[in-house]
Each structure stands twice: as structure tokens, then as C-alpha cells.
Design an enzyme around this catalytic site. Structure first.
Site, mmCIF file in Angstrom:
data_model
loop_
_atom_site.group_PDB
_atom_site.id
_atom_site.type_symbol
_atom_site.label_atom_id
_atom_site.label_comp_id
_atom_site.label_asym_id
_atom_site.label_seq_id
_atom_site.Cartn_x
_atom_site.Cartn_y
_atom_site.Cartn_z
ATOM 1 N N LYS A 101 0.803 -1.228 0.000
ATOM 2 C CA LYS A 101 0.000 0.000 0.000
ATOM 3 C C LYS A 101 0.836 1.279 0.000
ATOM 4 C CE LYS A 101 -4.457 -1.652 1.565
ATOM 5 N NZ LYS A 101 -4.199 -2.987 2.162
ATOM 6 N N GLU A 123 -9.825 6.126 4.513
ATOM 7 C CA GLU A 123 -10.404 5.059 5.310
ATOM 8 C C GLU A 123 -9.368 3.949 5.425
ATOM 9 O OE1 GLU A 123 -10.856 5.395 2.007
ATOM 10 O OE2 GLU A 123 -10.014 3.427 1.495
ATOM 11 N N SER A 388 1.390 -9.760 -1.024
ATOM 12 C CA SER A 388 1.082 -8.332 -0.850
ATOM 13 C C SER A 388 1.548 -7.750 0.476
ATOM 14 C CB SER A 388 -0.418 -8.110 -1.031
ATOM 15 O OG SER A 388 -1.154 -8.992 -0.203
HETATM 16 C C1 PLP Z 1 -5.158 -4.051 1.881
HETATM 17 C C2 PLP Z 1 -4.464 -5.291 1.589
HETATM 18 C C3 PLP Z 1 -4.897 -6.136 0.565
HETATM 19 C C4 PLP Z 1 -6.137 -5.890 -0.242
HETATM 20 O O1 PLP Z 1 -6.148 -4.714 -0.972
HETATM 21 P P1 PLP Z 1 -6.010 -4.683 -2.553
HETATM 22 O O2 PLP Z 1 -6.350 -3.295 -2.899
HETATM 23 O O3 PLP Z 1 -6.949 -5.688 -3.117
HETATM 24 O O4 PLP Z 1 -4.597 -5.016 -2.862
HETATM 25 C C5 PLP Z 1 -4.158 -7.262 0.296
HETATM 26 N N1 PLP Z 1 -3.061 -7.563 1.021
HETATM 27 C C6 PLP Z 1 -2.612 -6.778 2.019
HETATM 28 C C7 PLP Z 1 -1.412 -7.160 2.769
HETATM 29 C C8 PLP Z 1 -3.304 -5.621 2.339
HETATM 30 O O5 PLP Z 1 -2.870 -4.841 3.320
#
Ligand code: PLP
Length: 405
Positions: A101, A123, A388
Site C-alpha cells: 500500500k 479510510e 502483498s
Molecule cells: C489491503 C491489503 C490487501 C487488499 O487490498 P487490494 O487493494 O486488493 O490489494 C491485500 N493484502 C494486504 C497485505 C493488504 O494490506
């Protein structure tokens, strides 16, 4: 590559169109006042994203502050349990603050600075977007208001502490189910009141134009790096790419690097406890077309046509819609979307930890779980997973609820 009349060679020139549409999806369904604010952001973004100063500053920040490029790791031991398929992960867990993010937050906050804004508003669900934005705000010296559901505040205490330490105001939202959807509504309302001095920094490829495009562009660094690294490491492209889809930003970043390649692409949504409405957040799988939070996409609706209550063990995935570009890519057939339930995600959480020494975010564990299933079906080849984020934020909750496996 062409598919159903879409040429992926020139895809990014044509999508979204000038009004922010990907086919039927996207757009900006907002009040006239907010429309002015969004047009100001769009105009600034189009100017700034071509400016050498902006590009070189963002490049420097990614390298010196975020620690990019993040590596790709080969999962030797996990692959060894799956036959002849080799699994690799793109390590967004090693991006500063522990998830992908920050890639769009640093971009959005840098844009805010160029626009002369004093405050960023957002948010947050799992708290990852809040932490990332609070980090970016501290870096650039901007004020930061973060709206968060009361339920998520309880589940994500360490991230709430992080945001406060970083100097952000964490504003508790108690309406409805008091999770991500309500937090989005509250942040939106605050922005409508304060847009002159502030900018709303959406946490995914959702919301009105230009956010789905802008967040995708900022996240595309994930796919660009991953493609180059994977080819450098193995001499070829992966056979498949897998990422989890909440709003859809880490997946859109990853996918954007491979849309024009002969690579199978899979987006993984959370099936939670099961297929009943309210037990999952698999909007692309079970939803229908509709407008919420200022954009047209595929969404889960209740009997009144309003956004339905959703659930997943992963707070970052429990959103009743997904970005318009995902809806478009689903219809085009270029990306396949499937689901993974809580159980399989928790299982993958422990497997990756035990076999590889990587504790994944429970969101990312959905992608790992799917890749493990896919590997068995494929029999041979390679799969690149977008990891992610890291799972430190989830450890206490998972041990309390599932025990050590
Ligand atoms: C917020 C988050 C997601 C989901 O958000 P996307 O916008 O779909 O990428 C996935 N993995 C992690 C670690 C997150 O913090």
C-alpha cells in the site's frame, strides 16, 4: 495480445477512457461539488505524472525510503511439496510498512504536496492503508485523518498504535457493521466537507475516477519490477501470475506488468465461511453490476440493492465490490477470478511460515493457497504470486482463533 476485441499492446493508452471508464465500469458518480474536487485531482495528476521532477522524486523515494525494488523469492521447500511446479513470490511484505500500500500512498501524498494541500484523508480496513498513509503524511509533513471501523480497530490494535505514533488522527466509525465499508462512507463524507485544503487518498483501485487509474499506475511498479526480475532469474516468463483481490490494488499492480504476455492471470477473492451472502466478500464471483462509493462495478447487494454485509478472516479483503478495471478484465476473459475460503487461507498462512520462513499477511495467504491448488492442477510450470504483505498484524488474531497448526 488480443482478446475479445481488446488489444493489450495498446491497453494502457485506451483504458480508462477520458471519463474514467473501462467499458461500462468505472466513471465518477458523485455530487457536483465532489466532481469539481475530482476534476482538480485528475488535471493535476495528468500534469504531474508527466513532469520530470515528480517522476524522479517518486523514483528516489521508492529506492531510498521504501527500499525498492523488493525481491522475488523462489519457494523451494513449498514447491517441493507440490510436484513439478515452481512457486515464486514478489516480496511486497518487504516494502516499507510491510505491504504494497505504501506504493500508492507515497504517490498520492506527493501529489497532495504538489497540489498545495495540507491534509490527507482516508479510510482503512486492516489498518495497512492507514499506516501507509500516516507514514507518507509524516514523511511529507501533511496532516492525516484516518477513518476506521470500530470492529477493525479492535482486531488491528498494533496498526492503530502505529498510526497514532506516526501522528495521524484515528477516527472511529461505529455505524452499521463498523468495518471497511462504513469507514469508506465516513471518509467520503469528511472529504466532501474539507476538500479545499485536503485530498482524499483512496486505499485501492476503487472510488470515482481518477482513483482506480491513479492507484493502478502507482502500483504498476510491482508488475514492472516483477516481470523484469522473473525473466532475469529464470530466463522466461512465469506460466501463471496470482494475486489476492480485495479492492484490487496489489493485483492490478502485478497484473498490469503481464497483461500483454502469454501468461495466465488469476485474481483470488475471499470466500470466507461459505457461499451464503454475508459469509464472504467474493464480489466478482457472486455480485452484479451496480454503483457504490462513486463508481460502477460488480458488487454484492442486499435485498434493497445496497452494498451487502461482507465477511472474510482478512480485514483487508472484506469489501463488497472490486475495482472497475477488474470487472472489465473479468468480462474480457483476460483475467480469471476464483475464490479461496478462510480455512485454506489459514492453512497457507502456516505452510508458508513453516516451510519458507515468511509469515504472510492473511490477505496474501489467499493467493498462496490458490497457487498451491493451481500447482496441483498444472502439474508442471511456474507460478508467480504477489505476496502483498507481511503477517505480523495477523498473528495474535489467528493464534487466538485457530491455534497453532
Ligand atoms: C489491503 C491489503 C490487501 C487488499 O487490498 P487490494 O487493494 O486488493 O490489494 C491485500 N493484502 C494486504 C497485505 C493488504 O494490506
Amino acid at each position: 495480445m488480443k482478446m475479445n476485441g481488446i488489444d493489450f499492446e495498446t491497453y494502457f493508452k485506451n483504458y480508462p477512457d477520458e471519463k474514467g471508464f473501462y467499458g461500462n465500469y468505472g466513471g465518477a458518480y458523485i455530487s457536483d461539488e465532489l466532481r469539481k474536487a475530482m476534476e482538480e485531482i485528475t488535471e493535476s495528476y495528468f500534469t504531474i505524472c508527466k513532469s520530470r521532477r515528480f517522476i524522479s522524486e517518486l523514483r528516489r523515494i521508492r529506492k531510498e525510503f521504501q527500499g525498492r525494488p523488493t525481491p522475488i523469492s523462489y519457494l523451494e521447500r513449498l514447491s517441493g511439496t507440490l510436484g513439478n511446479v515452481q512457486l515464486y513470490v514478489k516480496r511486497e511484505d518487504l516494502n516499507h510498512t510491510g505491504a504494497h500500500k505504501l506504493n500508492h500512498c507515497m504517490g498520492e501524498a506527493l501529489l497532495a504536496k504538489y497540489m498545495g494541500k495540507k491534509k490527507v484523508i482516508a479510510e482503512t480496513g486492516a489498518g495497512q492503508h492507514g499506516v501507509a498513509l500516516a507514514t507518507a503524511a509524516a514523511y511529507f509533513g501533511l496532516e492525516c485523518d484516518i477513518y476506521m471501523g470500530a470492529v477493525d480497530i479492535k482486531k488491528q490494535a498494533p496498526n492503530v498504535a502505529r498510526m497514532k505514533i506516526l501522528g495521524a488522527n484515528v477516527i472511529e466509525v461505529t455505524e452499521g457493521l463498523a468495518t471497511l465499508k462504513e469507514a469508506v462512507d465516513a471518509a467520503f463524507a469528511a472529504y466532501a466537507r474539507e476538500y479545499k485544503d485536503s485530498i482524499y487518498c483512496i486505499g485501492s483501485v476503487v472510488g470515482p475516477h481518477p482513483f482506480p487509474m491513479m492507484v493502478r499506475d502507482f502500483q504498476s511498479i510491482v508488475g514492472i519490477e516483477a516481470r523484469e526480475q522473473f525473466v532475469g532469474m529464470t530466463g522466461e516468463l512465469p506460466d501463471a501470475v496470482v494475486a489476492c483481490v480485495g479492492g484490487g490494488s496489489n493485483s492490478m499492480g502485478m497484473f498490469s506488468g503481464f497483461l500483454n504476455d502469454p501468461v495466465d492471470i488469476y485474481g483470488v477473492e475471499p470466500l470466507g465461511r461459505g457461499t451464503m451472502l454475508g459469509d464472504h466478500a467474493a464480489s466478482l464471483q457472486y455480485g452484479t453490476e451496480g454503483i457504490m462509493h462513486g463508481f460502477n462495478s460488480i458488487m454484492l447487494k442486499d435485498e434493497n440493492g445496497d452494498p451487502a454485509p461482507v465477511y472474510s478472516v482478512a480485514s483487508g479483503l472484506d469489501y463488497p465490490s472490486s475495482g472497475p478495471e477488474h470487472a472489465f478484465l473479468r468480462d474480457s476473459g483476460r483475467v480469471k477470478y476464483d475464490v479461496v475460503d478462510d480455512e485454506a487461507a489459514v492453512d497457507a498462512f502456516f505452510k508458508l511460515s513453516r516451510l519458507e520462513g515468511i509469515i504472510p499477511a492473511i490477505e496474501s495467504s489467499h493467493a498462496v493457497a490458490y497457487a498451491m491448488q493451481l500447482a496441483k492442477k498444472m502439474g508442471k510450470g511456474s507460478i508467480l504470486i504477489c505476496l502483498s504483505g507481511r503477517g505480523d498484524k495477523d498473528m495474535d488474531y489467528i493464534i487466538e482463533r485457530y491455534g497453532i497448526r
